[in-house]
Design a protein around this motif. Structure first.
Motif, PDB file in Angstrom:
ATOM      1  N   LYS A 334       1.319   2.188  -1.606  1.00 36.91           N
ATOM      2  CA  LYS A 334       1.428   2.144  -3.063  1.00 36.91           C
ATOM      3  C   LYS A 334       2.011   3.463  -3.538  1.00 36.91           C
ATOM      4  O   LYS A 334       1.389   4.525  -3.382  1.00 36.91           O
ATOM      5  CB  LYS A 334       0.059   1.914  -3.707  1.00 36.91           C
ATOM      6  N   LYS A 365      -4.916  -7.020  -0.994  1.00 38.51           N
ATOM      7  CA  LYS A 365      -4.684  -5.645  -1.423  1.00 38.51           C
ATOM      8  C   LYS A 365      -4.594  -5.594  -2.941  1.00 38.51           C
ATOM      9  O   LYS A 365      -4.187  -6.554  -3.604  1.00 38.51           O
ATOM     10  CB  LYS A 365      -3.408  -5.066  -0.806  1.00 38.51           C
ATOM     11  N   TYR A 366      -4.987  -4.455  -3.500  1.00 42.90           N
ATOM     12  CA  TYR A 366      -4.865  -4.201  -4.932  1.00 42.90           C
ATOM     13  C   TYR A 366      -4.172  -2.867  -5.121  1.00 42.90           C
ATOM     14  O   TYR A 366      -4.523  -1.886  -4.470  1.00 42.90           O
ATOM     15  CB  TYR A 366      -6.245  -4.154  -5.599  1.00 42.90           C
ATOM     16  N   GLU A 367      -3.188  -2.843  -5.999  1.00 41.70           N
ATOM     17  CA  GLU A 367      -2.475  -1.609  -6.317  1.00 41.70           C
ATOM     18  C   GLU A 367      -2.931  -1.137  -7.699  1.00 41.70           C
ATOM     19  O   GLU A 367      -2.763  -1.849  -8.694  1.00 41.70           O
ATOM     20  CB  GLU A 367      -0.969  -1.842  -6.297  1.00 41.70           C
ATOM     21  N   GLU A 369      -2.663   1.453 -10.740  1.00 43.60           N
ATOM     22  CA  GLU A 369      -1.889   2.466 -11.453  1.00 43.60           C
ATOM     23  C   GLU A 369      -2.719   2.930 -12.641  1.00 43.60           C
ATOM     24  O   GLU A 369      -2.924   2.183 -13.593  1.00 43.60           O
ATOM     25  CB  GLU A 369      -0.545   1.897 -11.915  1.00 43.60           C
ATOM     26  N   VAL A 399      -2.448   7.141  -8.510  1.00 42.51           N
ATOM     27  CA  VAL A 399      -2.613   5.754  -8.077  1.00 42.51           C
ATOM     28  C   VAL A 399      -3.763   5.655  -7.087  1.00 42.51           C
ATOM     29  O   VAL A 399      -4.261   6.656  -6.569  1.00 42.51           O
ATOM     30  CB  VAL A 399      -1.328   5.210  -7.421  1.00 42.51           C
ATOM     31  N   LEU A 401      -5.035   2.706  -3.836  1.00 41.08           N
ATOM     32  CA  LEU A 401      -4.697   1.521  -3.039  1.00 41.08           C
ATOM     33  C   LEU A 401      -5.980   0.975  -2.433  1.00 41.08           C
ATOM     34  O   LEU A 401      -6.706   1.695  -1.739  1.00 41.08           O
ATOM     35  CB  LEU A 401      -3.701   1.895  -1.940  1.00 41.08           C
TER      36      LEU A 401
END
Length: 601
Positions: A334, A365-367, A369, A399, A401
């Motif tokens: 990420k 998965k999660y990104e 921001e 960020v 991840l």
């Protein structure tokens, strides 16, 4: 026609084993500007770029200290030569230099039987070769004396070049050897003590003649790669019924439910500037030098999960992902959203999580921001008249991840309560929190935002968490306290920095994840022998955290952590080998992928 406008190197001090990749600015026949290579195989409008590397070799060879590359050598370790180590590793500039490095020499000599290392002959050339010898010292009165022949590896510079040829002899006793054809050249041990010269010129593909005079670049003398100080690991045996945990990775896997996690801020190249690190020599800041040391360091721990921060996007694609893929790691990345200009090009960094393909598979998965969360927060809570100022404070482009991994090998221990065939999952969060010490409210808000998202995952099912990264927060700070204790004291001084009112009331700053610092857990283990006592002395007695994980000229303290779900039936720390390394015992957990909810937006 094609023409060369500019040629330069990030550092004019070449290092053995580190690629020299010059920045070459070209003007194309259509008047456009490019930094792309134009090889003979792909000419532009009948022109291509020809690059030649030369070694300028004088009659008098200069030996360089292996520890202080800017100093000439006056002493040599004969034991290194008997062990068939590269001769450049044996030189020292003074008796004090040699005495300080003797522990390292003794270690190298003792490992002499390991002639073949994991990465083969290339790593032998870069990092030293280990053969048989005992420690013996040879003192030389002159720095030009060389005992024994220098090791010379295979030549691999340039796609069509097979060896060095003498170009010309100068009247001052210098001889020029052509050592490489192509834009990129990697110095070898034969180059140590000699300057290199690069010539770039546009050539007509039809006539083979140069168009105009060549652009040249002259480097300083080539130096050997300094020998890294070996890690002094603390052996711990018979802990929780497990012995010899410092054995190789295959032996560790055989122990039911054990795996390792490494967290490491690798310092993105765009931040590794002489302005920021003025006390560090420029050659040591160069990416080509640092990357080989980073890779060696990371691989040495044989961790099953890697959480890396400040991974530059181009380095992830061109270096980290392909190199770690060779060693069995899958990658998730990420990057941030705002690019920075580095002087030659724009670059951006982010968080990268790697895991061994033979141990885990990716479920979800999660990104994260934090900029997007800041936009939502300002629209919901901040008056429109203050929104611009609020966003200026909150938008820092950090960020996180988050990955959910499924264990592929059996992790059922004797107390397992889940039948065979159920998913055995682990949630790993990897983050880099904002660094500015003046923005305590931003740090705390980012950490709180991440934790509330992780709570939603935990609410979906009974799944353990590992939260790792560079939190840029010292022990006792509000972010550290929030993660470790689940709340923030309303009287904590960090809350006084809440100029936007986004942390009020303090009672909302809480979570239910029951996380514990891996360091803190280690300090609570029974003290079993002198090794444990030695390690406890490196821990802060009040915070139960290490004395430092970050050491620079201006700062010494702990900023990096691994937190884990503090539940006996989920995760249990077994052994801490290094500042960012954790071995854990994973028992039974289950979660349906269909039950995941949107975490943040």
């Amino acid at each position: 026609m094609l023409s060369v406008l500019r040629v330069h190197l990030p550092s004019d001090i070449p290092i053995v084993g580190c690629e020299l990749c010059p920045y070459v600015l070209l003007r194309c026949p259509d008047n456009t500007i490019t930094t792309d290579d134009v090889p003979e195989s792909s000419p532009i409008d009948g022109y291509f770029l020809r690059c030649r590397w030369y070694r300028i070799q004088s009659d008098k060879r200069l030996a360089i200290c292996s520890v202080h590359p800017s100093e000439p050598a006056t002493l040599q370790c004969l034991g290194c030569l008997k062990a068939k180590l590269p001769v450049s590793k044996s030189y020292h500039c003074s008796t004090k230099c040699f005495a300080d490095a003797w522990r390292h020499h003794r270690s190298m000599h003792a490992r002499a039987s390991n002639a073949i290392r994991e990465n083969g002959t290339e790593e032998d050339e870069l990092f030293g070769r280990f053969s048989s010898t005992g420690p013996t010292i040879l003192g030389s009165s002159g720095s030009s004396a060389v005992a024994g022949a220098a090791t010379a590896g295979g030549f691999g510079n340039g796609s069509i070049y097979a060896g060095s040829t003498r170009l010309s002899e100068q009247g001052n006793g210098e001889t020029w050897y052509e050592v490489g054809r192509g834009k990129i050249y990697t110095p070898t041990t034969e180059d140590v003590g000699h300057a290199l010269k690069l010539e770039c010129v546009a050539v007509s593909a039809t006539t083979g003649m140069a168009i105009g005079p060549p652009s040249t670049l002259l480097t300083s003398r080539v130096i050997p790669a300094p020998s890294p100080t070996p890690r002094r690991m603390i052996p711990v045996n018979s802990l929780d019924g497990l012995a010899s945990l410092d054995a190789d990775v295959d032996a560790r896997v055989a122990v039911s439910g054990t795996f390792t996690l490494l967290s490491y801020n690798v310092l993105a190249d765009l931040y590794a500037t002489s302005d920021m690190y003025s006390y560090c020599p420029p050659w040591a800041l160069s990416w080509t030098y640092r990357r080989q040391n980073l890779l060696r360091e990371i691989l040495a721990y044989k961790a099953d999960i890697l959480c890396l921060q400040e991974v530059q996007s181009d380095h992830f694609e061109e270096f980290f992902a392909p190199e770690l893929d060779k060693h069995g790691y899958a990658a998730v990345y990420k990057k941030k959203t705002v690019e920075l200009y580095t002087g030659n090009a724009y670059a951006i960094d982010g968080c990268a999580t790697f895991f061994r393909r033979d141990r885990f598979s990716l479920v979800k998965k999660y990104e994260v921001e934090f900029n997007k969360a800041a936009q939502s927060l300002s629209e919901a809570l901040v008056p429109s008249s203050q929104r611009k100022a609020a966003l200026s404070r909150l938008l820092k482009d950090n960020v996180a991840l988050i990955v959910v991994l499924e264990a592929l090998d059996s992790i059922h221990g004797p107390d397992a309560s889940v039948s065979a065939g159920k998913c055995q999952l682990l949630c790993v969060a990897n983050t880099h929190i904002h660094a500015n010490p003046e923005l305590k409210d931003v740090k705390l808000w980012q950490v709180h935002t991440l934790l509330k998202g992780l709570e939603k995952i935990a609410a979906s099912a009974d799944i353990p968490m590992l939260v790792a990264g560079d939190f840029n927060s010292i022990p006792g700070s509000a972010p550290h306290g929030l993660i470790a204790t689940g709340r923030v004291d309303p009287a904590h001084p960090d809350l006084a920095a809440d100029v936007l009112g986004i942390l009020r009331p303090a009672s909302k700053l809480c979570h239910q994840l029951r996380l514990m610092s891996a360091y803190s857990a280690f300090s609570r283990m029974p003290r079993a022998g002198p090794a444990f006592e030695q390690q406890h002395q490196r821990m802060d007695s009040s915070s139960k955290e290490p004395l430092f994980t970050n050491c620079t000229r201006d700062f010494l303290g702990t900023l990096d952590y691994i937190f884990y779900t503090a539940s006996q039936r989920h995760l249990k720390p077994l052994l801490q080998r290094f500042q960012h390394v954790l071995r854990v015992l994973m028992a039974c957990m289950q979660l349906s992928a269909e039950n995941f909810c949107n975490l943040f937006y």
